[in-house]
Enzyme design. Structure first.
Site, PDB file in Angstrom:
ATOM      1  N   ASP A  94       4.545  34.784  41.933  1.00  0.00           N
ATOM      2  CA  ASP A  94       3.176  34.660  41.413  1.00  0.00           C
ATOM      3  C   ASP A  94       3.025  35.588  40.212  1.00  0.00           C
ATOM      4  OD1 ASP A  94       2.640  33.173  43.723  1.00  0.00           O
ATOM      5  OD2 ASP A  94       2.031  34.967  44.826  1.00  0.00           O
ATOM      6  N   ASP A 100      -3.549  43.722  40.662  1.00  0.00           N
ATOM      7  CA  ASP A 100      -2.490  43.614  41.684  1.00  0.00           C
ATOM      8  C   ASP A 100      -1.558  44.820  41.559  1.00  0.00           C
ATOM      9  OD1 ASP A 100      -3.030  41.093  42.938  1.00  0.00           O
ATOM     10  OD2 ASP A 100      -2.117  40.037  41.245  1.00  0.00           O
ATOM     11  N   GLU A 123       3.493  42.914  49.272  1.00  0.00           N
ATOM     12  CA  GLU A 123       3.584  41.591  48.658  1.00  0.00           C
ATOM     13  C   GLU A 123       4.124  41.694  47.238  1.00  0.00           C
ATOM     14  OE1 GLU A 123      -0.106  39.715  47.520  1.00  0.00           O
ATOM     15  OE2 GLU A 123       0.761  37.734  47.665  1.00  0.00           O
ATOM     16  N   GLU A 124       3.834  42.788  46.569  1.00  0.00           N
ATOM     17  CA  GLU A 124       4.180  42.912  45.152  1.00  0.00           C
ATOM     18  C   GLU A 124       5.594  43.426  44.905  1.00  0.00           C
ATOM     19  OE1 GLU A 124       2.216  41.476  43.141  1.00  0.00           O
ATOM     20  OE2 GLU A 124       0.591  41.237  44.583  1.00  0.00           O
ATOM     21  N   ASP A 144      -0.677  43.754  51.848  1.00  0.00           N
ATOM     22  CA  ASP A 144      -1.039  42.948  50.678  1.00  0.00           C
ATOM     23  C   ASP A 144      -2.099  43.775  49.967  1.00  0.00           C
ATOM     24  OD1 ASP A 144      -2.022  41.162  48.854  1.00  0.00           O
ATOM     25  OD2 ASP A 144      -2.409  39.544  50.289  1.00  0.00           O
ATOM     26  N   LEU A 146      -3.779  43.627  47.178  1.00  0.00           N
ATOM     27  CA  LEU A 146      -4.970  42.934  46.682  1.00  0.00           C
ATOM     28  C   LEU A 146      -4.834  41.455  47.000  1.00  0.00           C
ATOM     29  CD1 LEU A 146      -7.606  43.768  45.453  1.00  0.00           C
ATOM     30  CD2 LEU A 146      -6.712  43.182  43.211  1.00  0.00           C
ATOM     31  N   ASP A 147      -5.621  41.037  47.971  1.00  0.00           N
ATOM     32  CA  ASP A 147      -5.578  39.653  48.420  1.00  0.00           C
ATOM     33  C   ASP A 147      -6.737  38.887  47.783  1.00  0.00           C
ATOM     34  OD1 ASP A 147      -4.867  37.484  50.462  1.00  0.00           O
ATOM     35  OD2 ASP A 147      -6.997  37.844  50.809  1.00  0.00           O
ATOM     36  N   GLU A 304      -0.232  39.054  55.975  1.00  0.00           N
ATOM     37  CA  GLU A 304      -1.434  38.214  55.999  1.00  0.00           C
ATOM     38  C   GLU A 304      -1.622  37.638  57.402  1.00  0.00           C
ATOM     39  OE1 GLU A 304      -1.902  36.883  51.332  1.00  0.00           O
ATOM     40  OE2 GLU A 304      -0.476  35.748  52.500  1.00  0.00           O
TER      41      GLU A 304
END
Ligand code: AHG
Ligand code: MN
Ligand code: MN
Length: 362
Positions: A94, A100, A123-124, A144, A146-147, A304
């Site tokens: 992404d 983020d 996630e990053e 995560d 920043l979701d 998540e």
């Protein structure tokens, strides 16, 4: 009032209640009384009183700090030129937004320097972050930072999601310390950066607790204890990205059609934290199912699916994968083999999730 009486009024067992004694707390989404201008049940105080575990308290307090810093960054993004793209891609390919990246840096710094973590999965970050021995501690955190990235630049609410594991093996942390079933999670939480900033946490075997950020104090204040789904299932709401419906399987299609024929309202923010928060407080169902294009769904298991599943179940709801790899599975029973693995998500009140599960059975 005496401190003990003030504690009792908040539903806490005693200022030093041992971890896990939340059974003595009042039931049914009890709003705690925060009217007292001289006595503040901050996150730190609540944690110390209820976990009796100093390292866990430090860890959760650092997560709270990172949430406050992220909340501040989101709030001033327009002024501080923090909207827009960072120009890079994350673990899932992404495109990363500036926020983020900044929120990820905030969480990594808080957790690595907490002295309470050995392994971080974000996630990053493509690879897990192994904390060097001199700073390492008992816990592993998947998060995560920043979701709801698609909502960042238009000032719609976003969030943070995290799951905490306790390390079982001695020595330096490894990926195996975090590639474990959801049943091993010791604490989970999310923070919503909405009209207000709200932190929701849950310790395994205990209740779901709500804290609201008081911006003038810069502290999370305990507002609700033992949060539960509304009795009977609550408001009739279904929440999903219906643009994916041409690729859904029949049970999901059939269930969502049933909702439409039965006076359900559609509500979909597109930020999982907000959609799940509303589902827990108001009732109904949130689904991000597997589909023909994405047989594993979209949402990620470790940061998540699992944390939201633990919170949802603890609040009296159900969290399932729906049909996934040939069977319908309880989400927390999954055992991920890859840190960024995805799974379909079907969660909400038993009234609603059971109707989906019945359709899979028949
Ligand atoms: P993230 O911003 O961390 O990549 O996650 C976004 C997730 C989740 O918040 C939301 O439920 C879902 O993606 C929305 O997906 P669609 O845009 O496909 O509806
Ligand atoms: Mn996300
Ligand atoms: Mn994210």
């Amino acid at each position: 009032a005496a401190p003990e009486a003030a504690h009792a009024a908040r539903g806490l067992v005693s200022p030093c209640a041992p971890f896990g004694l939340a059974a003595n707390m009042p039931k049914d989404n009890m709003q705690v009384e925060n009217m007292d201008e001289a006595d503040f049940m901050t996150l730190g105080r609540w944690l110390m009183g209820n976990t009796k575990d100093m390292e866990l308290t430090i860890l959760m307090a650092q997560l709270g700090l990172a949430c406050k810093a992220t909340s501040r960054a989101c709030a001033k993004a327009g002024i501080a030129n923090l909207f827009g793209m960072a120009g890079d891609q994350n673990s899932s390919g992404d495109d990363q937004k500036k926020l983020d990246v900044l929120s990820n840096d905030i969480f990594i710094s808080a957790l690595v320097n907490s002295g309470a973590c050995s392994v971080l999965v974000s996630e990053e970050n493509e690879e897990p972050i192994i904390v060097p021995a001199e700073k390492a501690g008992r816990f592993c955190v998947a998060f995560d930072p920043l979701d709801g990235s698609s909502n960042i630049d238009c000032n719609v609410s976003t969030g943070t999601i995290f799951a905490v594991y306790e390390k079982t093996t001695p020595g330096i942390g490894t990926t195996a310390d975090i590639l474990r079933t959801g049943n091993d999670i010791v604490a989970a939480g999310y923070c919503m950066y909405g009209a207000a900033t709200e932190l929701v946490i849950c310790f395994k075997g205990s209740g779901v607790e709500r804290f609201a950020l008081d911006p003038s104090l810069g502290e999370f204040i305990h507002t609700h204890t033992n949060v539960q789904f509304p009795e009977g299932g609550g408001k009739k709401i279904y929440s999903c990205n219906e643009g994916n419906s041409p690729n859904w399987d029949l049970p999901i299609l059939d269930y969502i059609n049933w909702c439409k024929e039965n006076q359900y309202a559609a509500r979909y923010v597109g930020s999982m934290v907000s959609d799940v928060h509303r589902t827990i407080l108001y009732g109904g169902i949130f689904v991000y199912p597997a589909d023909k294009k994405s047989p594993n769904g979209k949402l990620r298991v470790l940061y998540e699916g699992f944390p939201m599943a633990l919170i949802c179940e603890t609040a009296g709801g159900i969290a399932s994968t729906g049909m996934f790899k040939g069977s319908v599975q309880r989400m927390l029973d999954l055992v991920p083999t890859n840190i960024h693995e995805r799974c379909p998500v079907i969660l909400g009140s038993p009234r609603d999730v059971n109707m989906v599960l019945e359709r899979y059975r028949s």
